[in-house]
Write a protein that holds these residues in place. Structure first.
Motif, PDB file in Angstrom:
ATOM      1  N   MET A 147       0.856  -1.156   0.000  1.00 14.52           N
ATOM      2  CA  MET A 147       0.000   0.000   0.000  1.00 14.52           C
ATOM      3  C   MET A 147       0.911   1.231   0.000  1.00 14.52           C
ATOM      4  N   ARG A 154       0.802   5.734   0.079  1.00 15.29           N
ATOM      5  CA  ARG A 154      -0.053   6.878   0.396  1.00 15.29           C
ATOM      6  C   ARG A 154       0.678   8.157   0.070  1.00 15.29           C
ATOM      7  N   TYR A 189      -4.540   6.821  -1.112  1.00 13.71           N
ATOM      8  CA  TYR A 189      -3.939   5.519  -0.923  1.00 13.71           C
ATOM      9  C   TYR A 189      -4.013   4.733  -2.224  1.00 13.71           C
ATOM     10  N   VAL A 190      -3.000   3.936  -2.470  1.00  9.05           N
ATOM     11  CA  VAL A 190      -2.989   3.025  -3.608  1.00  9.05           C
ATOM     12  C   VAL A 190      -2.592   1.655  -3.071  1.00  9.05           C
ATOM     13  N   THR A 191      -3.364   0.659  -3.423  1.00 11.32           N
ATOM     14  CA  THR A 191      -3.055  -0.710  -3.042  1.00 11.32           C
ATOM     15  C   THR A 191      -2.570  -1.453  -4.271  1.00 11.32           C
ATOM     16  N   ILE A 192      -1.433  -2.118  -4.152  1.00 12.94           N
ATOM     17  CA  ILE A 192      -0.873  -2.881  -5.261  1.00 12.94           C
ATOM     18  C   ILE A 192      -0.925  -4.354  -4.878  1.00 12.94           C
ATOM     19  N   THR A 193      -1.582  -5.128  -5.711  1.00  8.92           N
ATOM     20  CA  THR A 193      -1.719  -6.560  -5.479  1.00  8.92           C
ATOM     21  C   THR A 193      -1.104  -7.288  -6.659  1.00  8.92           C
ATOM     22  N   ALA A 244     -13.951  -0.865   4.309  1.00 10.74           N
ATOM     23  CA  ALA A 244     -13.095   0.161   3.712  1.00 10.74           C
ATOM     24  C   ALA A 244     -13.954   1.250   3.072  1.00 10.74           C
ATOM     25  N   TYR A 300     -13.535   6.375  -3.813  1.00 14.55           N
ATOM     26  CA  TYR A 300     -12.590   5.388  -4.322  1.00 14.55           C
ATOM     27  C   TYR A 300     -12.913   5.114  -5.783  1.00 14.55           C
TER      28      TYR A 300
END
Length: 63
Positions: A1, A3, A12-16, A41, A48
């Motif tokens: 993650m 920010r 925020y950015v989530t990288i999966t 969330a 988002y």
């Protein structure tokens, strides 16, 4: 993650990472481009993105 402060907001950015495109589709279901944002969330976030952006890893040495 990741920010960053953006004025009066925090982004925020989530990288999966997935092993394959098939794994992405399996995780995301029929509409695998729709972002997965759990209900808890969603309660905490001002807004988002509705859709996820997908990229292929071009270089991963040392990761």
């Amino acid at each position: 993650m990741a920010r960053r402060d953006e004025g009066d907001r925090i982004e925020y950015v989530t990288i999966t990472r997935f092993e394959s495109w098939e794994a992405v589709e399996e995780f995301g279901g029929e509409d695998w481009e729709q972002a997965f944002v759990p209900p808890k969330a969603q309660e905490l976030l001002t807004d988002y993105d509705e859709y996820a952006e997908h990229y292929e890893v071009a270089h991963s040495e040392g990761v």
